[in-house]
Write a protein that holds these residues in place. Structure first.
Motif, short mmCIF file in Angstrom:
data_model
loop_
_atom_site.label_atom_id
_atom_site.label_comp_id
_atom_site.label_asym_id
_atom_site.label_seq_id
_atom_site.Cartn_x
_atom_site.Cartn_y
_atom_site.Cartn_z
N MET A 56 0.75 -1.16 0.00
CA MET A 56 0.13 -0.05 0.08
C MET A 56 1.09 1.46 0.26
SD MET A 56 -2.97 -1.01 -0.41
CE MET A 56 -2.44 -2.21 -1.28
N GLU A 57 2.02 1.24 0.68
CA GLU A 57 2.73 2.29 0.59
C GLU A 57 3.35 2.67 -0.79
OE1 GLU A 57 4.84 2.22 5.09
OE2 GLU A 57 5.88 1.58 3.36
N GLU A 58 3.67 1.36 -1.69
CA GLU A 58 3.93 1.73 -2.85
C GLU A 58 2.91 2.29 -3.78
OE1 GLU A 58 6.31 1.22 -6.57
OE2 GLU A 58 6.72 1.55 -4.38
N VAL A 59 1.73 1.60 -3.53
CA VAL A 59 0.48 2.25 -4.27
C VAL A 59 0.42 3.72 -4.26
CG1 VAL A 59 -1.89 2.02 -4.51
CG2 VAL A 59 -0.62 0.11 -4.47
N GLU A 60 0.44 4.21 -2.89
CA GLU A 60 0.56 5.40 -2.52
C GLU A 60 1.57 6.45 -3.12
OE1 GLU A 60 0.12 8.00 1.82
OE2 GLU A 60 -0.76 5.86 1.83
N ARG A 61 2.81 5.89 -3.18
CA ARG A 61 3.80 6.70 -3.85
C ARG A 61 3.27 6.83 -5.18
NH1 ARG A 61 7.61 5.61 -7.00
NH2 ARG A 61 7.40 3.57 -7.37
N ARG A 62 2.92 5.75 -5.86
CA ARG A 62 2.62 5.68 -7.33
C ARG A 62 1.42 6.99 -7.61
NH1 ARG A 62 4.01 0.47 -10.45
NH2 ARG A 62 5.93 -0.23 -9.14
N VAL A 63 0.50 6.81 -6.64
CA VAL A 63 -0.53 7.76 -6.80
C VAL A 63 -0.03 9.21 -6.88
CG1 VAL A 63 -2.81 8.71 -5.58
CG2 VAL A 63 -2.37 6.28 -6.07
N LYS A 64 0.92 9.53 -5.70
CA LYS A 64 1.56 10.81 -5.54
C LYS A 64 2.22 11.17 -7.13
CE LYS A 64 1.56 10.81 -0.58
NZ LYS A 64 2.23 10.62 0.75
N ASP A 65 2.87 10.01 -7.53
CA ASP A 65 3.55 10.50 -8.71
C ASP A 65 2.74 10.62 -10.00
OD1 ASP A 65 6.03 9.95 -7.34
OD2 ASP A 65 6.40 8.05 -8.28
N GLN A 66 1.73 9.94 -9.98
CA GLN A 66 0.62 10.07 -11.25
C GLN A 66 -0.21 11.22 -11.19
OE1 GLN A 66 -1.28 6.17 -11.97
NE2 GLN A 66 0.54 4.99 -11.97
N CYS A 67 -0.72 11.39 -10.07
CA CYS A 67 -1.74 12.64 -10.13
C CYS A 67 -1.59 13.82 -9.35
CB CYS A 67 -3.12 11.97 -9.91
SG CYS A 67 -3.49 11.14 -8.07
N GLY A 68 -0.41 13.84 -8.80
CA GLY A 68 0.40 14.98 -8.05
C GLY A 68 -0.34 15.80 -7.17
N GLU A 69 -0.98 16.97 -7.83
CA GLU A 69 -1.72 17.90 -6.91
C GLU A 69 -2.77 17.46 -6.43
OE1 GLU A 69 -1.17 21.36 -6.08
OE2 GLU A 69 0.86 20.68 -6.91
N SER A 70 -3.63 16.64 -6.85
CA SER A 70 -4.91 16.08 -6.12
C SER A 70 -4.52 14.89 -5.07
CB SER A 70 -5.72 15.41 -7.13
OG SER A 70 -5.29 14.24 -7.83
N ALA A 71 -3.64 14.38 -5.22
CA ALA A 71 -3.05 13.60 -4.18
C ALA A 71 -2.67 14.25 -3.01
CB ALA A 71 -2.14 12.58 -4.76
N MET A 72 -1.91 15.32 -3.12
CA MET A 72 -1.30 16.08 -2.01
C MET A 72 -2.34 16.88 -1.50
SD MET A 72 1.90 15.39 -2.12
CE MET A 72 2.96 14.75 -3.53
N HIS A 73 -3.34 17.43 -2.02
CA HIS A 73 -4.40 18.04 -1.61
C HIS A 73 -5.54 17.14 -0.79
CE1 HIS A 73 -2.82 21.59 -2.68
NE2 HIS A 73 -2.95 21.50 -3.90
N ARG A 74 -5.62 15.89 -1.18
CA ARG A 74 -6.47 15.02 -0.51
C ARG A 74 -5.60 13.70 0.31
NH1 ARG A 74 -11.28 13.77 -3.81
NH2 ARG A 74 -11.98 12.92 -1.36
N GLY A 75 -4.84 14.19 0.71
CA GLY A 75 -4.04 13.17 1.48
C GLY A 75 -4.87 12.21 2.57
N GLY A 76 -5.74 12.78 3.14
CA GLY A 76 -6.60 11.93 4.02
C GLY A 76 -7.18 10.97 3.22
N ALA A 77 -8.01 11.41 2.10
CA ALA A 77 -8.76 10.41 1.62
C ALA A 77 -7.73 9.49 1.01
CB ALA A 77 -9.35 11.46 0.17
N LEU A 78 -6.78 9.90 0.39
CA LEU A 78 -5.82 8.91 -0.07
C LEU A 78 -5.37 7.75 0.84
CD1 LEU A 78 -3.58 7.88 -2.27
CD2 LEU A 78 -2.03 9.60 -1.50
#
Length: 117
Positions: A56-78
């Motif tokens: 899940m940490e790897e998936v989360e890292r990839r999410v941050k790489d793929q969708c940047g801004e929306s992942a950063m602003h929605r950290g709790g949801a992620l």
């Protein structure tokens, strides 16, 4: 991740990350429809990790790489989505690793096996 991933595992992780990005930006309908199959692919791929948290940490890292801004602003949801996914992954891994109980008698595969017909 320190270990080299096989192409099937890498693709499943990328698809999970893409689905989470879509869920963060729009709705989670595709995530719900496809996540179980992708998680099962991870379990069945033969690639083992020490815990589901690493996956899940790897998936989360990839999410941050793929969708940047929306992942950063929605950290709790992620974090919520990946932890729910981690629970499902752990459940699938546990279910797949169980062998049939020796105490449970075998059941016929079909009606002709169960009768003298």
């Amino acid at each position: 991740m320190d270990q080299e991933l096989n192409p099937q595992t890498d693709q499943a992780l990328n698809e999970l990350a893409m689905l989470i990005c879509q869920a963060l930006e729009n709705d989670g309908e595709m995530l719900v429809e496809r996540q179980d199959g992708l998680l099962k692919t991870l379990v069945m791929s033969g690639h083992t990790w020490k815990s589901e948290r690493t996956v899940m940490e790897e998936v989360e890292r990839r999410v941050k790489d793929q969708c940047g801004e929306s992942a950063m602003h929605r950290g709790g949801a992620l974090t919520s989505l990946t932890s729910q996914m981690g629970v499902k992954l752990q459940s699938l891994a546990r279910w797949e690793s169980k062998s049939p109980s020796e105490e449970t008698p075998s059941k016929p595969a079909n009606i002709s096996s169960a009768t003298d017909a």
